[in-house]
Design a protein around this motif. Structure first.
Motif, PDB file in Angstrom:
ATOM      1  N   LEU A 109       0.829  -1.215   0.000  1.00  0.00           N
ATOM      2  CA  LEU A 109       0.000   0.000   0.000  1.00  0.00           C
ATOM      3  C   LEU A 109       0.861   1.262   0.000  1.00  0.00           C
ATOM      4  CD1 LEU A 109      -2.854  -1.025   2.479  1.00  0.00           C
ATOM      5  CD2 LEU A 109      -2.987  -0.855  -0.020  1.00  0.00           C
ATOM      6  N   LEU A 110       2.002   1.189   0.661  1.00  0.00           N
ATOM      7  CA  LEU A 110       2.903   2.352   0.673  1.00  0.00           C
ATOM      8  C   LEU A 110       3.499   2.607  -0.708  1.00  0.00           C
ATOM      9  CD1 LEU A 110       4.722   1.878   4.103  1.00  0.00           C
ATOM     10  CD2 LEU A 110       3.200   3.758   3.461  1.00  0.00           C
ATOM     11  N   TYR A 111       3.783   1.552  -1.453  1.00  0.00           N
ATOM     12  CA  TYR A 111       4.237   1.753  -2.829  1.00  0.00           C
ATOM     13  C   TYR A 111       3.162   2.475  -3.637  1.00  0.00           C
ATOM     14  CZ  TYR A 111       8.510  -1.050  -2.552  1.00  0.00           C
ATOM     15  OH  TYR A 111       9.768  -1.509  -2.257  1.00  0.00           O
ATOM     16  N   GLY A 112       1.939   2.044  -3.483  1.00  0.00           N
ATOM     17  CA  GLY A 112       0.850   2.702  -4.193  1.00  0.00           C
ATOM     18  C   GLY A 112       0.628   4.125  -3.718  1.00  0.00           C
ATOM     19  N   LEU A 113       0.845   4.349  -2.420  1.00  0.00           N
ATOM     20  CA  LEU A 113       0.651   5.675  -1.831  1.00  0.00           C
ATOM     21  C   LEU A 113       1.691   6.670  -2.328  1.00  0.00           C
ATOM     22  CD1 LEU A 113      -0.946   7.146   0.649  1.00  0.00           C
ATOM     23  CD2 LEU A 113       1.205   6.724   1.876  1.00  0.00           C
ATOM     24  N   GLN A 190      12.043   6.170  -3.491  1.00  0.00           N
ATOM     25  CA  GLN A 190      13.054   6.200  -4.547  1.00  0.00           C
ATOM     26  C   GLN A 190      12.852   5.113  -5.603  1.00  0.00           C
ATOM     27  OE1 GLN A 190      16.753   5.785  -2.422  1.00  0.00           O
ATOM     28  NE2 GLN A 190      16.989   7.987  -2.089  1.00  0.00           N
ATOM     29  N   THR A 191      11.995   4.152  -5.318  1.00  0.00           N
ATOM     30  CA  THR A 191      11.793   3.021  -6.225  1.00  0.00           C
ATOM     31  C   THR A 191      11.195   3.490  -7.556  1.00  0.00           C
ATOM     32  OG1 THR A 191      11.413   1.574  -4.316  1.00  0.00           O
ATOM     33  CG2 THR A 191      10.691   0.771  -6.481  1.00  0.00           C
ATOM     34  N   PRO A 192      11.818   3.147  -8.675  1.00  0.00           N
ATOM     35  CA  PRO A 192      11.291   3.584  -9.979  1.00  0.00           C
ATOM     36  C   PRO A 192       9.900   3.022 -10.273  1.00  0.00           C
ATOM     37  CG  PRO A 192      13.576   2.895 -10.179  1.00  0.00           C
ATOM     38  CD  PRO A 192      13.120   2.482  -8.818  1.00  0.00           C
ATOM     39  N   SER A 193       9.685   1.753  -9.947  1.00  0.00           N
ATOM     40  CA  SER A 193       8.373   1.145 -10.174  1.00  0.00           C
ATOM     41  C   SER A 193       8.246  -0.118  -9.324  1.00  0.00           C
ATOM     42  CB  SER A 193       8.168   0.796 -11.652  1.00  0.00           C
ATOM     43  OG  SER A 193       9.139  -0.149 -12.081  1.00  0.00           O
ATOM     44  N   TYR A 194       6.989  -0.498  -9.064  1.00  0.00           N
ATOM     45  CA  TYR A 194       6.741  -1.689  -8.247  1.00  0.00           C
ATOM     46  C   TYR A 194       5.679  -2.544  -8.929  1.00  0.00           C
ATOM     47  CZ  TYR A 194       5.502  -4.717  -4.355  1.00  0.00           C
ATOM     48  OH  TYR A 194       5.253  -5.820  -3.573  1.00  0.00           O
ATOM     49  N   TRP A 208       1.027  -2.215 -11.878  1.00  0.00           N
ATOM     50  CA  TRP A 208       2.297  -1.599 -11.525  1.00  0.00           C
ATOM     51  C   TRP A 208       2.048  -0.265 -10.833  1.00  0.00           C
ATOM     52  CZ3 TRP A 208       7.322  -3.394 -12.694  1.00  0.00           C
ATOM     53  CH2 TRP A 208       7.376  -4.545 -13.487  1.00  0.00           C
ATOM     54  N   ALA A 209       2.957   0.105  -9.971  1.00  0.00           N
ATOM     55  CA  ALA A 209       2.992   1.465  -9.421  1.00  0.00           C
ATOM     56  C   ALA A 209       4.273   2.107  -9.936  1.00  0.00           C
ATOM     57  CB  ALA A 209       2.982   1.449  -7.908  1.00  0.00           C
ATOM     58  N   SER A 210       4.145   3.244 -10.596  1.00  0.00           N
ATOM     59  CA  SER A 210       5.304   3.930 -11.178  1.00  0.00           C
ATOM     60  C   SER A 210       5.573   5.237 -10.450  1.00  0.00           C
ATOM     61  CB  SER A 210       5.058   4.223 -12.664  1.00  0.00           C
ATOM     62  OG  SER A 210       4.880   3.006 -13.378  1.00  0.00           O
ATOM     63  N   LEU A 216      13.155  12.726  -9.536  1.00  0.00           N
ATOM     64  CA  LEU A 216      13.784  11.414  -9.379  1.00  0.00           C
ATOM     65  C   LEU A 216      13.674  10.559 -10.637  1.00  0.00           C
ATOM     66  CD1 LEU A 216      12.688  10.413  -5.762  1.00  0.00           C
ATOM     67  CD2 LEU A 216      15.037  10.764  -6.532  1.00  0.00           C
ATOM     68  N   LYS A 217      12.709  10.839 -11.483  1.00  0.00           N
ATOM     69  CA  LYS A 217      12.475  10.023 -12.669  1.00  0.00           C
ATOM     70  C   LYS A 217      13.600  10.182 -13.683  1.00  0.00           C
ATOM     71  CE  LYS A 217       8.544   9.909 -14.733  1.00  0.00           C
ATOM     72  NZ  LYS A 217       7.268  10.336 -15.369  1.00  0.00           N
ATOM     73  N   GLU A 218      14.029   9.055 -14.251  1.00  0.00           N
ATOM     74  CA  GLU A 218      14.994   9.112 -15.338  1.00  0.00           C
ATOM     75  C   GLU A 218      14.302   9.631 -16.595  1.00  0.00           C
ATOM     76  OE1 GLU A 218      16.947   5.431 -15.944  1.00  0.00           O
ATOM     77  OE2 GLU A 218      17.710   5.276 -13.888  1.00  0.00           O
ATOM     78  N   ASN A 219      15.061  10.331 -17.407  1.00  0.00           N
ATOM     79  CA  ASN A 219      14.558  10.870 -18.675  1.00  0.00           C
ATOM     80  C   ASN A 219      13.457  11.913 -18.477  1.00  0.00           C
ATOM     81  OD1 ASN A 219      16.266   9.030 -20.083  1.00  0.00           O
ATOM     82  ND2 ASN A 219      14.703   7.421 -19.828  1.00  0.00           N
TER      83      ASN A 219
END
Length: 436
Positions: A109-113, A190-194, A208-210, A216-219
């Motif tokens: 849930l924290l990744y989604g948050l 900091q996680t790019p995606s989950y 996925w959660a992006s 922080l995002k690349e590109n």
């Protein structure tokens, strides 16, 4: 020919001077800040580097979720199971598509948050932790007050527009600073995606959660190499908001930005403001735990070194010429009599103020650098020393000796007169007896 060379030299010289001045101005140039509320602070010392309407209340939008994550991380384990209730799937705005009856861990849930800014995740966390959004908001407000965010009032865990759901740039910076000290918050943010391996959408598609943090995002057009953690926010009513931490070498800077109408201007200006902060300010350790800051004199023969109880950092304003080489450290504290007290090494003796060039910068505890036992022998010694060190002692001794000598002379004189008197009386008696 000589005049021409002189003119050429002068032109090159003054051009160089002008170039140096332009470079200096650009190095310390202040960027355009689009947000109505701004607060920039050093993370270690808490010193404000820049502020604009920092105590004016604005709607925080999804930067609210920084506090939601803090409560979740402190009240739960990452592996705790959360059964999704009826209400979270109905949450307005952004979501990851959770459904009633599904079971997620707090970490999922924290990744989604934090990555997708899922309002459904926020409400699921709130119901799991406190039973309802209203009760969870109470926990959020209690934590805000604990952190010094006294002008903040949270009404929900997501940041959706609601009357009275407000914070300030100053308060949001304090909350972001606190969150950045939690390694799980930083790691997740900091996680790019989950990938939700066990939770596909109802149609079978992968979930996925992006990460949507533009710094922080690349590109990304706004990628910032010193970005460490942060959270974005946006609603029509709140406009764009952002809270972030940047780290360069050993320096950490926290920034909070509220009510920005220009998204591009906001995220362009954030990196520039962090650069301005790194170029103009430097935080260094000025006191290390165990440093001797003063000596406490118990008596004329005994002193105790007073040691710093903690490290102390100070943020120098480089633009104003401040640096660690031109400071004078001192401490002030309320004196107290410890002459009849046993002291243990490491024991805190004083609550003091630490001063730089006469100006207080913080409070600090002073610990004893040595042990000292107060015994009967010490008491006698102190009494003797107290007497002998008294400024009237020597004159008193001399006066006493003189008085004793005078008394002895008087006594001897009296005795001599008495002996003389007895002798004369005896001689007179003998003469009378023998008719001399």
């Amino acid at each position: 020919m000589k005049k021409r060379l002189f003119k050429t030299f002068a032109l090159v010289f003054f051009s160089a001077i002008l170039l140096l001045n332009i470079t200096s101005v650009n190095t310390f140039a202040f960027p355009n800040i689009c947000s109505e509320g701004v607060y920039l602070m050093d993370a270690k010392t808490g010193q404000v580097l820049y502020e604009k309407n920092s105590d004016v209340q604005y709607m925080p939008a999804s930067t609210t979720k920084v506090m939601t994550a803090i409560i979740a991380l402190e009240k739960c384990n990452l592996t705790d199971q959360v059964t999704i209730g009826e209400n979270p799937p109905k949450a307005d705005g952004s979501s990851i598509g959770i459904e009633q009856g599904e079971v997620y861990t707090i970490e999922e849930l924290l990744y989604g948050l934090l990555l997708e800014s899922g309002n459904d995740c926020a409400e699921a966390i709130a119901e799991h932790v406190a039973g309802s959004i209203e009760e969870f908001a109470k926990l959020m407000n209690e934590k805000a007050k604990e952190l010094g965010s006294t002008n903040t009032s949270f009404k929900n865990p997501s940041g959706l527009t609601e009357d009275g759901h407000l914070t300030t740039a100053h308060d949001l910076a304090l909350i972001m600073r606190y969150a950045s000290q939690n390694p799980d918050f930083v790691r997740i943010s900091q996680t790019p995606s989950y990938f939700y391996e066990n939770h596909p959408y109802s149609n079978g598609n992968e979930k996925w959660a992006s990460n949507h943090n533009p710094l922080l995002k690349e590109n990304s057009a706004y990628t910032y190499k010193y970005a460490y953690t942060g959270k974005t926010g946006y609603t029509v009513a709140a406009n764009h908001s952002y809270a972030a931490v940047a780290v360069k070498d050993d320096q950490e800077i926290v920034g909070a930005f509220l009510n920005a109408t220009d998204k591009d201007g906001l995220y362009t200006g954030v990196g520039q403001l962090f650069d301005w902060g790194f170029e103009n300010f430097k935080t260094e350790k000025i006191v290390t735990t165990g440093d001797k800051l003063d000596d406490y004199q118990i008596d004329d023969s005994t002193t105790i070194p007073l040691l710093a109880d903690d490290d102390v950092y100070y943020t120098f304003n480089l633009a104003n010429g401040e640096n660690i080489d031109n400071i004078n450290l001192s401490v002030t504290y309320e004196n107290k009599d410890l002459s009849k007290t046993s002291i243990k090494k490491g024991e805190t003796l004083f609550n003091a103020s630490l001063l730089i060039n006469g100006n207080k910068i913080c409070d600090i505890k002073l610990d004893s650098g040595e042990s000292r036992k107060y015994t009967a022998e010490v008491a006698v010694k102190n009494t003797v020393n107290s007497i002998t060190n008294n400024k009237y002692f020597i004159p008193g001794v001399i006066t006493g000796i003189i008085l004793i000598i005078i008394i002895i002379i008087i006594i001897l004189s009296i005795r001599k007169r008495k002996r003389r008197k007895r002798f004369l009386a005896r001689r007179s008696y003998i003469r009378n007896k023998h008719n001399f």
